[in-house]
Enzyme design. Structure first.
Site, PDB file in Angstrom:
ATOM      1  N   TRP A 103       0.819  -1.214   0.000  1.00 37.29           N
ATOM      2  CA  TRP A 103       0.000   0.000   0.000  1.00 37.29           C
ATOM      3  C   TRP A 103       0.852   1.264   0.000  1.00 37.29           C
ATOM      4  CZ3 TRP A 103      -4.393  -0.581  -2.008  1.00 37.29           C
ATOM      5  CH2 TRP A 103      -5.176  -1.708  -1.760  1.00 37.29           C
ATOM      6  N   ASP A 172      -1.367   6.527   6.560  1.00 37.13           N
ATOM      7  CA  ASP A 172      -2.491   5.731   6.056  1.00 37.13           C
ATOM      8  C   ASP A 172      -2.793   4.678   7.115  1.00 37.13           C
ATOM      9  OD1 ASP A 172      -4.223   3.968   4.860  1.00 37.13           O
ATOM     10  OD2 ASP A 172      -2.968   3.555   3.104  1.00 37.13           O
ATOM     11  N   LYS A 196     -12.329  -1.492   6.622  1.00 37.59           N
ATOM     12  CA  LYS A 196     -11.545  -2.516   7.297  1.00 37.59           C
ATOM     13  C   LYS A 196     -12.006  -2.626   8.752  1.00 37.59           C
ATOM     14  CE  LYS A 196      -9.328  -2.427   3.416  1.00 37.59           C
ATOM     15  NZ  LYS A 196      -8.047  -1.818   3.125  1.00 37.59           N
TER      16      LYS A 196
HETATM   17  C1  LIG Z   1      -7.523  -1.268   1.788  1.00 33.97           C
HETATM   18  C2  LIG Z   1      -6.407  -0.317   1.882  1.00 33.97           C
HETATM   19  C3  LIG Z   1      -6.218   0.697   0.925  1.00 33.97           C
HETATM   20  C4  LIG Z   1      -7.141   0.864  -0.265  1.00 33.97           C
HETATM   21  O1  LIG Z   1      -8.355   1.378   0.148  1.00 33.97           O
HETATM   22  P1  LIG Z   1      -9.505   1.763  -0.917  1.00 33.97           P
HETATM   23  O2  LIG Z   1     -10.626   2.137  -0.012  1.00 33.97           O
HETATM   24  O3  LIG Z   1      -9.775   0.543  -1.740  1.00 33.97           O
HETATM   25  O4  LIG Z   1      -9.019   2.890  -1.732  1.00 33.97           O
HETATM   26  C5  LIG Z   1      -5.156   1.562   1.089  1.00 33.97           C
HETATM   27  N1  LIG Z   1      -4.317   1.455   2.132  1.00 33.97           N
HETATM   28  C6  LIG Z   1      -4.456   0.484   3.064  1.00 33.97           C
HETATM   29  C7  LIG Z   1      -3.508   0.408   4.209  1.00 33.97           C
HETATM   30  C8  LIG Z   1      -5.509  -0.420   2.970  1.00 33.97           C
HETATM   31  O5  LIG Z   1      -5.661  -1.383   3.890  1.00 33.97           O
END
Ligand SMILES: *Cc1c(COP(=O)(O)O)cnc(C)c1O
Length: 364
Positions: A103, A172, A196
């Site tokens: 990511w 993030d 999540k």
């Molecule tokens: C799932 C995830 C993403 C992507 O998220 P989207 O909502 O599909 O854009 C980005 N970073 C992390 C750490 C994730 O777990």
């Protein structure tokens, strides 16, 4: 509906607290005497105003968000933030990115469209460890330093904030926000897609220090300009109202959690620590299962593991399904299995998985 729903280990969209789903079902046709479902209400109505206001207040209390930080309810997910963030905070200048997994690789690539990007760190081989902070290359004049708090695919998590650098930290936190206490004040900005650990897909949370706002590039869409969204209390345009309502129910559920003397996030963190320890203990003490991540940076939320005999993968997954253990197939880039054990996964679910893994190993 069966008495016991199966245990769902999906990485996201992921399992929700059952209590929350039941409450949402009860309130589906008529939210508290309004005669409307939440999804049928104007976002400008008093009723919805109370829902989003309560959600913000609960989030602020749970994470101890300082008053000089804005809480924004946005859309587009974390991947959209990969662009929205440099558009807002990059000032067309420099931005540094720590690479610790799939990511953060994506975040760094996207930022190159808007900033002069430097990689602050990248492990020499494979995403199984985080390079030590003294080895990071961070420019004093970077607009921010970005890292991914928990690499959902690789199972690599920061257990401490990578502090001590000059630029404001940006994180993030999509797969770890609300799983443990977080020092929000050590960050300039924290963002997370909801699907999540917070609620359904469609909602993205952004927590950002207000003194960083107001410098968006002219090309930044108004609906994605943090200062504009903040000035309109996340209602510059229609926010994802139903997703905000469900996230609000999850936040209330979090506030009710108790674990001995602990409550809220602290109670959750203690439970999450125990859940992860139980699963890693099972993996490490087996001769069939393998997790390659360095012990000091192993994720408490997403636990990838391989079978030393990949020919058994299909049988493992089929048996798991038969035992009511769903969505354990690993991400295609890592292979093998992955168990995501977010807040909403009870200890009983992890125990059921561990019992199945032990039984599978014995019989193969
Ligand atoms: C799932 C995830 C993403 C992507 O998220 P989207 O909502 O599909 O854009 C980005 N970073 C992390 C750490 C994730 O777990």
């Amino acid at each position: 509906m069966p008495e016991q729903r199966p245990w769902n280990f999906s990485a996201g969209p992921a399992t929700m607290p059952e209590e929350v789903l039941r409450q949402a079902a009860e309130e589906m046709l008529d939210w508290r005497g309004t005669g409307m479902s939440v999804m049928e209400m104007s976002h400008r109505s008093e009723a919805f105003g109370s829902i989003i206001g309560q959600a913000e207040q609960d989030l602020r209390e749970l994470l101890v968000v300082p008053p000089d930080y804005a809480v924004l309810f946005m859309q587009g997910g974390a991947l959209a933030q990969n662009a929205i963030l440099p558009l807002n905070l990059g000032r067309g200048g420099r931005a540094d990115y720590a690479i610790t997994g799939a990511w953060s690789v994506k975040s760094e690539h996207e930022a190159r469209k808007y900033c002069d990007v430097q990689v602050a760190c990248r492990p020499e081989s494979g995403f199984v460890d985080i390079p030590p902070l003294p080895q990071w290359r961070v420019r004093e004049d970077a607009a921010y330093l970005h890292y991914c708090g928990n690499e959902t695919i690789d199972g690599v998590e920061f257990h401490e904030v990578p502090g001590g650098f000059a630029p404001p930290l940006v994180a993030d936190m999509s797969s770890t926000l609300l799983s443990r206490p977080l020092d929000v004040a050590a960050h300039g900005c924290v963002y997370a897609g909801a699907q999540k650990n917070i609620g359904p897909a469609g909602l993205t949370l952004v927590i950002v220090r207000r003194d960083l706002l107001g410098y968006a590039l002219p090309a930044c869409p108004s609906a994605f300009d943090y200062a504009v969204v903040d000035a309109h209390h996340s209602m510059f345009n229609t926010p994802p109202t139903y997703a905000i309502y469900l996230a609000g129910l999850v936040l209330q559920w979090l506030r009710r959690q108790r674990e001995g003397d602990l409550q809220g996030i602290e109670a959750m963190a203690e439970r999450n620590r125990r859940k992860a320890a139980m699963l890693y203990r099972c993996i490490d003490s087996s001769s069939l299962y393998l997790n390659r991540v360095a012990p000091g940076v192993r994720s408490r939320m997403n636990i990838p593991f391989q079978l030393r005999e990949p020919a058994l993968d299909a049988a493992f997954l089929e048996g798991a399904r038969a035992h009511g253990l769903l969505q354990l197939k690993g991400h295609k880039s890592v292979g093998g299995m992955r168990a995501s054990i977010y807040n909403a996964m009870p200890e009983r679910g992890v125990r059921a998985l561990v019992e199945y893994m032990v039984e599978f190993e014995r019989s193969h």
